[in-house]
Scaffold this active site. Structure first.
Site, PDB file in Angstrom:
ATOM      1  N   ASP A 349       0.509  -1.307   0.029  1.00 36.00           N
ATOM      2  CA  ASP A 349      -0.222   0.042  -0.284  1.00 36.00           C
ATOM      3  C   ASP A 349       1.128   1.139   0.509  1.00 36.00           C
ATOM      4  O   ASP A 349       1.946   0.844   0.325  1.00 36.00           O
ATOM      5  CB  ASP A 349      -1.019   0.535   1.634  1.00 36.00           C
ATOM      6  CG  ASP A 349      -2.058   0.496   1.061  1.00 36.00           C
ATOM      7  OD1 ASP A 349      -2.642   1.524   0.417  1.00 36.00           O
ATOM      8  OD2 ASP A 349      -3.733   0.774   1.326  1.00 36.00           O
ATOM      9  N   GLU A 546      -9.661   7.213   4.897  1.00 40.28           N
ATOM     10  CA  GLU A 546      -8.866   6.601   5.986  1.00 40.28           C
ATOM     11  C   GLU A 546      -7.886   7.653   6.586  1.00 40.28           C
ATOM     12  O   GLU A 546      -7.840   8.708   6.223  1.00 40.28           O
ATOM     13  CB  GLU A 546      -7.821   6.038   4.903  1.00 40.28           C
ATOM     14  CG  GLU A 546      -6.661   6.889   3.965  1.00 40.28           C
ATOM     15  CD  GLU A 546      -5.866   5.546   3.012  1.00 40.28           C
ATOM     16  OE1 GLU A 546      -4.811   4.782   3.703  1.00 40.28           O
ATOM     17  OE2 GLU A 546      -6.612   5.687   2.138  1.00 40.28           O
TER      18      GLU A 546
END
Length: 870
Positions: A349, A546
């Site tokens: 990620d 997020e």
């Protein structure tokens, strides 16, 4: 979830007396130490042609082997071996490197041989938000053709966060977020939506979707809760299977041009972090990892998912110490590749490898050796390539591990058909406007997703002849109803004009009842609710993604988080006409006050671009009405249970949902309020951090700037920007992407940047806990004149310290953490019982610094590196 015990058995091991410490370390590290015959999981049982949501799942004792339906072509392996034998080390590392489109040119693709490129949320061709499909395709062609001009001619692939439709693309239909799809409890719908998403992705030239998210969310304080289908692994497992089938066009040997490469993410345990902290620590036992957090992957890998994305979180408890899973060989290789038998590629990620101990964004041998195949390194890709080559040459990284990574990358590319593919603009669906539009499917998904929680006297559905008053901030706000990961990363900064093909909830009501029968007054001012047949109030959360969306230690009380919503309901309830409340948001909140003021209450979640689906349910017509069932339990209290505390009873259990003919039995709900925080207030002793700014403002605090231009304060916008002649603020990076307020004082006059709440907070507990005001900062230019840090208890009640020398002593261009004891302020007169501005920086000279992660931390006032009050 947080309304029951989520970490009931963190350890789950009993050690025999007399066991040696070495044996304990070996046996306790991974549960169970000696697995029995391995379970094999393959295709699920079906219902209506799609994976069945099972009534229960068997408890597994160890990680199962997953039998993938996509096994490729045996001839591929010989071809891969031949390609690999002809590649240089630099070319292999290039295949492992994934930069962001804003940080490279097509020429870089040719020069460095990148195997893939990534598209961050809110990134568009030429930084153009309204880029056309043709502009997307032009860039896709440029990258593809550049890769074919490299020496190896290995085609590059382009990955994009298409998490609820191709949500980065202007004009594309976006579907309900996963939390809503979970409430539909319809795996076939999930398959159809992902088939449509694949078409949308092909329309703009990408090859690879960073979806589906398979988090089994256990604590709704997590800001990514809406990305998970359910807290129930049964739903996630069935959905994982169908989402991958839809994206990859049910591929068995090759993914056709009707499909794209799917990504099962984020492996492993992202939905189970303590306190719901993004990128935090999952303290689960291995048993719970297998039987809760692993379930979605069993479904996705069985359907043939070709890529898995590793997670930001750590996995640590008293017997397991894997740390950041980006660096865990056991998680990546031991579990995923060996035990589960995954033969595709594992991708990192966004700079996640840089969080591994001893690593940086520009290099991480630990993550390579752990099993990571592609590194998402948006901007530091040159350093990553250089350092990784050096680590192979000096023996830190075995050449065999590099060859394994590239073998997996090539395998996925062959199975995706990109070696033989035409350039993106010549492929199926390329540039097709119809491929971007799936309005009817999206509207159907909205209808299936909404959950009816209360329906006193069968208020719903309303008559088609009703005259209604529509109120609330989200009635005519498509940005709110689409949420995060929509056009921009956080979903902020969008207006209705950014959604030319979308329908707001208000527009859907107007289209159904006729515009003449609908009056809209967002704040309910200047209208008499008694003059209408009914009131429809559309309220809820505003967009986040997020990190920014984490609630931390704030209470779940919606009336505290979004007080304007309760104010609207207070204006229209009790007027003798029914009030129908539609909640738009990414998680279930404590909304007893709002439910009490509503005759009917609907959880619409984040319905996406087709708000008309809500009108289909509210107003009697040709549709069957409500069918959605909660895929997350609904909180009955404002403060969730902490680990070790008794479970709290939900107001509405998992699976609850009324049909039109049902009224429910909600009754009058308790409106007890703990205040803004679940800990840290009052005259006791604070034990938890008070977060003030963490990537974004933490409600109720709002970032602002003030100067002679406007001492009353100019709000820093959702884009992280505000400007006066004396100072300005933009977003910048200190710890992670766009997590800081970069503030520049021009030297033309005094100015201040600060975080302020509209109400005061009782923060005496932080004084009692010897807390410190703590923040991370990068000083770009040291202050020229006197600079102070202060806290206010409603100006002129305040206290300040001179921080000029402290800022001058910090290294320029490097991150530092500053700690100032709260006692420094209270000793100078700050009334801790009435604080409304916990952080303010003021100067009248030139100064530039980026401020991030601003918080009050208990006990930090005693830390050795805390600044003296002088």
């Amino acid at each position: 979830m947080h309304w029951r015990s989520t970490l009931a058995a963190v350890l789950g091991l009993t050690l025999a007396a007399g066991t040696t410490s070495a044996a304990v370390a070996q046996d306790a590290q991974h549960w169970p130490p000696k697995p029995s015959k391995q379970t094999v999981i393959g295709q699920p049982k079906t219902e209506h042609g799609c994976a069945r949501i099972e009534k229960s799942l068997p408890t597994l004792k160890d990680w199962p082997k997953v039998d993938s339906q996509l096994d490729g072509d045996r001839k591929d392996e010989a071809r891969i071996k031949a390609i690999l034998a002809d590649m240089t080390l630099a070319e292999k590392v290039g295949q492992m490197t994934q930069p962001e489109i804003s940080a490279i040119t097509p020429a870089d693709v040719t020069t460095y041989g990148f195997g893939s490129v990534l598209n961050g949320g809110g990134s568009w061709p030429g930084a153009k938000k309204n880029a056309t499909p043709q502009e997307w395709l032009a860039l896709a062609d440029a990258y593809f053709e550049a890769s074919k001009q490299s020496r190896t001619k290995i085609p590059a692939i382009w990955g994009i966060d298409a998490v609820h439709g191709n949500n980065n693309v202007y004009g594309a239909t976006v579907f309900p977020h996963n939390i809503g799809l979970g409430a539909a409890q319809d795996p076939c719908l999930v398959r159809d939506i992902n088939e449509a998403t694949a078409e949308q992705i092909r329309a703009t030239g990408q090859d690879w979707a960073f979806a589906p998210t398979l988090a089994v969310v256990q604590d709704d304080r997590w800001g990514r809760t809406y990305e998970g289908f359910s807290e129930d692994p049964r739903i996630t497992r069935a959905y994982g299977y169908e989402a991958v089938r839809g994206l990859q066009d049910n591929a068995k040997k090759r993914i056709s041009e009707d499909g794209v490469i799917a990504t099962a993410k984020h492996f492993l345990g992202d939905g189970g972090t303590t306190g719901g902290k993004d990128q935090g620590v999952n303290a689960s036992s291995e048993k719970d990892m297998i039987n809760i957090h692993g379930q979605g992957y069993y479904g996705a890998l069985a359907a043939g998912a070709q890529t898995v994305m590793i997670s930001f979180n750590s996995w640590t408890n008293d017997v397991i110490n894997e740390g950041k899973v980006h660096g865990s060989k056991y998680v990546q290789t031991g579990i995923l590749k060996e035990k589960m038998g995954f033969d595709g590629l594992l991708v990192g990620d966004w700079n996640g490898h840089g969080q591994v101990t001893g690593c940086t964004n520009g290099g991480c041998p630990q993550a390579v050796n752990a099993g990571l195949d592609i590194f998402m390194v948006p901007n530091d890709w040159k350093a990553f390539i250089t350092n990784t080559i050096a680590s192979v040459q000096n023996g830190e990284i075995p050449m065999a591990r590099i060859d394994d990574a590239v073998t997996r990358i090539l395998r996925v590319k062959l199975r995706a058909g990109v070696f033989e593919a035409k350039k993106p603009s010549l492929r199926e669906h390329a540039g097709d406007a119809k491929a971007l539009q799936h309005k009817e499917l999206a509207r159907e998904a909205v209808r299936e997703s909404a959950v009816l929680l209360k329906n006193d006297k069968r208020v719903l559905p309303l008559s088609k002849r009703s005259k209604v008053l529509v109120v609330g901030k989200s009635a005519d706000n498509i940005g709110n109803q689409t949420g995060g990961w929509t056009l921009s990363w956080q979903g902020t900064g969008n207006t209705n004009a950014d959604f030319p093909n979308a329908t707001s909830i208000l527009k859907g009501i107007q289209d159904t009842l006729g515009a003449a029968n609908v009056t809209f007054a967002e704040t309910a001012d200047g209208v008499d609710a008694s003059q209408f047949d009914a009131v429809i109030a559309v309220i809820g959360e505003t967009p986040y993604a997020e990190g920014v969306g984490d609630l931390g230690k704030r209470s779940f009380e919606s009336a505290r988080l979004h007080p304007q919503d309760l104010a609207v309901l207070d204006k229209v309830s009790g007027k003798g006409k029914p009030v129908v409340t539609v909640y738009v948001g990414g998680r279930a909140l404590y909304m007893n006050k709002e439910i009490n003021r509503s005759d009917a209450f609907v959880a619409a979640w984040l319905p996406g671009s087709e708000g008309g689906g809500i009108a289909d349910l509210l107003i009697k017509g040709r549709y069957n009405g409500f069918s959605g069932k909660l895929s997350y339990s609904w909180p009955g209290e404002a403060c969730p249970a902490l680990p070790g505390e008794p479970a709290k009873k939900p107001l509405f259990k998992l699976g609850y949902g009324l049909r039109d003919w049902q009224t429910g039995n909600v009754g009058k709900l308790d409106e007890t309020s703990p205040g803004v925080l679940c800990s840290g207030g009052g005259g006791g002793t604070a034990t938890e951090d008070l977060e003030i700014f963490n990537r974004t403002d933490i409600a109720p605090y709002q970032s602002m700037i003030g100067s002679a231009e406007n001492w009353g304060g100019t709000v820093v916008g959702p884009d992280g920007q505000a400007s006066h002649a004396e100072l300005n603020v933009v977003q910048s990076d200190v710890n992670v992407q766009q997590d800081a307020l970069k503030t520049t004082w021009t030297g033309t006059g005094p100015g201040q940047v600060y975080l302020q709440s509209p109400a005061v907070s009782d923060l005496r507990g932080y004084g009692n806990a010897n807390a410190a005001v703590v923040f991370d900062v990068i000083v770009h230019q040291a202050p020229a004149n006197r600079t102070v840090i202060s806290s206010h208890c409603q100006y002129p009640c305040m206290a300040e310290i001179d921080a000029t020398q402290a800022f001058r002593d910090l290294p320029v261009g490097q991150k530092s953490t500053v700690k100032i004891p709260v006692s420094c302020f209270s000793n100078k007169g700050l009334d801790l019982e009435t604080v409304n501005t916990p952080f303010l920086v003021y100067t009248d000279g030139a100064f530039q610094a980026s401020f991030a992660n601003i918080r009050w931390v208990p006990k930090a006032g005693a830390d050795p590196d805390a600044l003296p009050c002088t």
